[in-house]
Design an enzyme around this catalytic site. Sequence first.
Site, PDB file in Angstrom:
ATOM      1  CD  GLU A  94      73.030  39.670  12.251  1.00 14.60           C
ATOM      2  OE1 GLU A  94      73.979  40.441  12.044  1.00 14.60           O
ATOM      3  OE2 GLU A  94      72.485  39.021  11.336  1.00 14.60           O
ATOM      4  CB  CYS A 107      62.430  37.711  12.637  1.00 18.97           C
ATOM      5  SG  CYS A 107      63.343  36.328  11.954  1.00 18.97           S
ATOM      6  CB  CYS A 114      72.184  27.124  11.594  1.00 20.14           C
ATOM      7  SG  CYS A 114      70.736  26.052  11.398  1.00 20.14           S
ATOM      8  CB  CYS A 118      69.593  25.698   4.222  1.00 22.54           C
ATOM      9  SG  CYS A 118      68.557  24.803   5.382  1.00 22.54           S
ATOM     10  CB  CYS A 121      70.604  29.649   4.837  1.00 25.65           C
ATOM     11  SG  CYS A 121      70.587  30.396   6.468  1.00 25.65           S
ATOM     12  CB  CYS A 339      63.981  35.361   4.654  1.00 28.12           C
ATOM     13  SG  CYS A 339      62.716  34.976   5.800  1.00 28.12           S
TER      14      CYS A 339
HETATM   15  S1  SF4 Z   1      67.671  28.214   6.654  1.00 32.30           S
HETATM   16 FE1  SF4 Z   1      69.624  28.673   7.670  1.00 32.30          FE
HETATM   17  S2  SF4 Z   1      69.103  29.064   9.809  1.00 32.30           S
HETATM   18 FE2  SF4 Z   1      67.342  28.002   8.864  1.00 32.30          FE
HETATM   19  S3  SF4 Z   1      67.717  25.799   9.246  1.00 32.30           S
HETATM   20 FE3  SF4 Z   1      68.612  26.241   7.237  1.00 32.30          FE
HETATM   21  S4  SF4 Z   1      70.766  26.718   7.713  1.00 32.30           S
HETATM   22 FE4  SF4 Z   1      69.639  26.880   9.621  1.00 32.30          FE
END
Ligand code: SF4
Length: 346
Positions: A94, A107, A114, A118, A121, A339
């Site tokens: 996306e 963005c 990923c 995190c 996220c 975000c």
């Molecule tokens: S915030 Fe999400 S996309 Fe960004 S590094 Fe952490 S896990 Fe990966």
Amino acid sequence: METKKKDIRALTKEQLRQFFVEHGDKAFRGNQVYEWLWQKSAHTFDAMTNVSKETRQMLEDNFVINHIRVDQMQRSSDGTIKNAVRLHDGLVVESVLIPTETRTTACVSSQVGCSLDCRFCATARMKRMRNLNPDEIYDQVVAIDNESRLYFDRPLSNIVFMGMGEPLMNYNNVLKAIEMITSPEGLGMSPRRITVSTSGVPKMIKKMADEEVKFRLAVSLHSAIDEVRTSIMPFNATFPLKDLREALEYWYSKTKNRITYEYVVWKGINDTREAADALVRFCKFAPSKVNLIEYNPIDDGEFQQANADAVEMYQSILESNGITVTVRRSRGKDIDAACGQLANKS
Ligand code: SF4
């Protein structure tokens, strides 16, 4: 047996020129085709109208153009646009267009899923499937530039690498994409309008500093206390704040560029005076800017935006220590484009 054709945009300009010489044509033909592929973003060889039919057929026989396709475009009530982008192998990432009064920011994603984890996220919940190629990153930018011209009557002005993925875990491809975005043979954008946002991979930050890159750096920090940061960004156990800070000091000593920190204040996690003081101590070594970002809960309620008092407390402590602060309202919440919300839900 059918051999798999190569993506023509994996070739450098020099390799393309060489290809034509080896096939009995002029090296100059390589320049023409290169211009079609990048500056004119041709999706097919047939679109290359100043190249003969025979040459187009020869290219067709040898190569493919793995162009992205915007499968779905959603528009938020605040003007934000989210693209679901299908890649040549069927995977989807996306990218988001964020309009303000004066700018349009893209963005973009750098990985499918990923590599990091995190906890706040949505992307982290998809496993990392692969890195994006330079042309796949470039195409996301072109798609948003076209949308910006169409819907806002102006070209794209800024790019942030804050979509899906950790850009520094796909370092070479991200740098190649930026090279084409900034090249006069690509989009000709100024590197000063590009921000690479990382969760903080010290070794790669030092590498960027050594390579004297011209784009800007942002760090998703969210806590300047190791214990807290590790609990929300587990890879912090491998790359602790001490190493991150040392890499950032190195970055500043080489580039003299201000560092931006992205920071969300969550209820019960980092909404204390102690946490704000730690942030001031962490970023005081170099000119810094802190973006306090509004959080968008992704489901189970473990992470909740702190109340306004806590955000104001951060703002006043940072400002009284001479650190620039902006409080960022989230955009595109109604289409999961904000975000930390990108997870191919559409
Ligand atoms: S915030 Fe999400 S996309 Fe960004 S590094 Fe952490 S896990 Fe990966």
